[in-house]
Write a protein that holds these residues in place. Structure first.
Motif, short mmCIF file in Angstrom:
data_model
loop_
_atom_site.label_atom_id
_atom_site.label_comp_id
_atom_site.label_asym_id
_atom_site.label_seq_id
_atom_site.Cartn_x
_atom_site.Cartn_y
_atom_site.Cartn_z
N GLU A 1 -16.00 -108.12 96.02
CA GLU A 1 -16.24 -106.98 95.13
C GLU A 1 -15.84 -105.65 95.79
OE1 GLU A 1 -17.54 -104.43 92.06
OE2 GLU A 1 -16.89 -106.51 92.13
N THR A 2 -16.10 -105.53 97.10
CA THR A 2 -15.73 -104.32 97.82
C THR A 2 -14.23 -104.13 97.84
OG1 THR A 2 -17.69 -104.52 99.25
CG2 THR A 2 -15.90 -103.10 100.04
N LEU A 3 -13.48 -105.21 98.10
CA LEU A 3 -12.02 -105.13 98.10
C LEU A 3 -11.49 -104.79 96.72
CD1 LEU A 3 -11.06 -108.14 100.41
CD2 LEU A 3 -11.00 -105.70 100.96
N ARG A 4 -12.15 -105.30 95.67
CA ARG A 4 -11.72 -104.97 94.30
C ARG A 4 -11.83 -103.47 94.05
NH1 ARG A 4 -14.35 -107.19 88.67
NH2 ARG A 4 -16.23 -106.30 89.60
N LYS A 5 -12.90 -102.87 94.54
CA LYS A 5 -13.07 -101.42 94.37
C LYS A 5 -12.08 -100.64 95.23
CE LYS A 5 -18.01 -101.65 93.26
NZ LYS A 5 -19.39 -101.31 93.75
N LEU A 6 -11.92 -101.05 96.48
CA LEU A 6 -11.07 -100.30 97.42
C LEU A 6 -9.61 -100.29 97.00
CD1 LEU A 6 -12.56 -101.39 100.87
CD2 LEU A 6 -12.59 -99.10 99.89
N CYS A 7 -9.14 -101.38 96.37
CA CYS A 7 -7.73 -101.43 95.98
C CYS A 7 -7.48 -100.81 94.61
CB CYS A 7 -7.21 -102.87 96.00
SG CYS A 7 -7.84 -103.92 94.69
N LEU B 1 -12.83 -91.37 94.73
CA LEU B 1 -12.23 -92.70 94.74
C LEU B 1 -12.91 -93.58 95.78
CD1 LEU B 1 -8.41 -91.85 94.51
CD2 LEU B 1 -10.05 -92.21 92.66
N ALA B 2 -12.84 -94.88 95.58
CA ALA B 2 -13.43 -95.82 96.53
C ALA B 2 -12.71 -95.72 97.87
CB ALA B 2 -13.33 -97.24 95.99
N SER B 3 -13.49 -95.76 98.96
CA SER B 3 -12.92 -95.69 100.31
C SER B 3 -13.90 -96.33 101.28
CB SER B 3 -12.63 -94.24 100.72
OG SER B 3 -13.83 -93.49 100.76
N THR B 4 -13.43 -96.58 102.50
CA THR B 4 -14.33 -97.11 103.53
C THR B 4 -15.32 -96.02 103.95
OG1 THR B 4 -12.63 -96.59 105.17
CG2 THR B 4 -12.75 -98.87 104.39
N ALA B 5 -16.37 -96.43 104.64
CA ALA B 5 -17.50 -95.52 104.91
C ALA B 5 -17.15 -94.35 105.81
CB ALA B 5 -18.65 -96.32 105.52
#
Length: 316
Positions: A232-238, A79-83
């Motif tokens: 775009e990053t926030l769209r993936k993370l949420c 799943l998408a997450s911070t680095a």
């Protein structure tokens, strides 16, 4: 900067400046009359009544998605997450309603050793969540607890390669006649807290309407400094399933205004290169963390300058 009107901002809710002193007092009260052996038993962090303590790793990922669609992952899906973390999940996808239930279970469990039975009625939990108490809501609660029980998460912290592997609920029982539940949490959950957690102001979250605003509320609360992120990053993370970035950007603007209204952030801006910049007011503990980090950076920089000076002086 985009901000709501003065009328919209009236009655905004205050966030906690620092809840740790309250938590300490709460801990002292909870431990009155408890033996030393019982006190050293593993226990969740203690927090006051008006906040909920949540591990940062779960706030900075798409584990609790904003989508109402529930995918089923038969394998260990990344799943998408911070680095700073890698998060994999297997089971039926969680969303923000599942998140509310899990936070409430943690809240009930925090005053006793982890692994103890957490007992409650469906009626009392639904009321605490601000929901109705009819058959539909009771069936929804059954589904949510079952999902939380069956899903498996795997978190790897990239810095030290520590791993958490397990479920968010260890065991769950229900009496159909009385609609009373017994839930048991696994001691391994403490590993998630050891790597950092955030106190989320519960009244602020309850005042938010959209799932995106609720996700952003926890995400930004988990940062001592509000870093800039691409839309775009926030769209993936949420975990959004909105296909058009333009449509998601519109949703994001509305959600960010919600956060301003409840006092979770001060203001926000989306730059020409699509970076979301947010201004927050850090809690007392976050402010101390920022100050310590700033002092450390200045000290390291000063030592480098000193070494360079000594090295230069030593040259012929």
């Amino acid at each position: 900067m985009a901000v709501p009107s003065e009328g919209q901002a009236i009655g905004r809710l205050r966030g906690p400046s620092d809840a740790y002193l309250q938590a300490y007092a709460l801990q002292k009260k909870a431990l009155q009359g408890v033996t030393l052996q019982q006190q050293v038993t593993a226990q969740l962090r203690l927090w006051p009544e008006d906040v909920r303590g949540v591990p940062n790793a779960l706030l900075r990922s798409a584990l609790f998605t904003i989508s109402k669609n529930r995918e089923v992952f038969k394998g260990r899906e990344l799943l998408a997450s911070t680095a700073d973390i890698e998060l994999r999940f297997m089971g039926t996808r969680f969303n923000q309603t599942d998140f509310d239930v899990w936070k409430m279970l943690l809240h009930l469990a925090r005053l006793q050793p982890i692994g103890s039975k957490v007992q409650f009625s469906a009626y009392s939990l639904l009321k605490a969540l601000g929901r109705g108490t009819g058959k539909t809501q009771r069936e929804q609660l059954k589904d949510e607890i079952a999902r939380l029980r069956s899903g498996t998460i795997e978190v790897t912290w990239s810095k030290d390669k520590k791993i958490f592997l397990g479920g968010l609920i260890d065991k769950a029982y229900r009496d159909e006649d009385t609609q009373r539940y017994v839930v048991v949490l696994d001691e391994k959950l403490l590993r998630l807290y050891d790597e950092g957690f955030t106190l989320i102001y519960w009244a602020q979250r309850q005042a938010l309407k959209s799932n995106l605003a609720k996700w952003l509320h926890g995400f930004y609360a988990s940062h001592a400094v509000a870093y800039s992120y691409k839309v775009e990053t926030l769209r993936k993370l949420c975990g959004s399933d909105t296909k058009q970035l333009r449509r998601f950007r519109q949703m994001l603007k509305i959600a960010l205004n919600e956060l301003v209204v409840v006092g979770a952030i001060r203001e926000w801006e989306i730059t020409l290169d699509d970076l979301v910049q947010v201004m927050t007011t850090p809690s007392d503990s976050q402010a101390k963390h920022i100050k310590r980090k700033s002092i450390k950076i200045r000290t390291v920089h000063g030592l480098k300058l000193l070494r360079n000076s000594v090295s230069t002086q030593g040259k012929p």
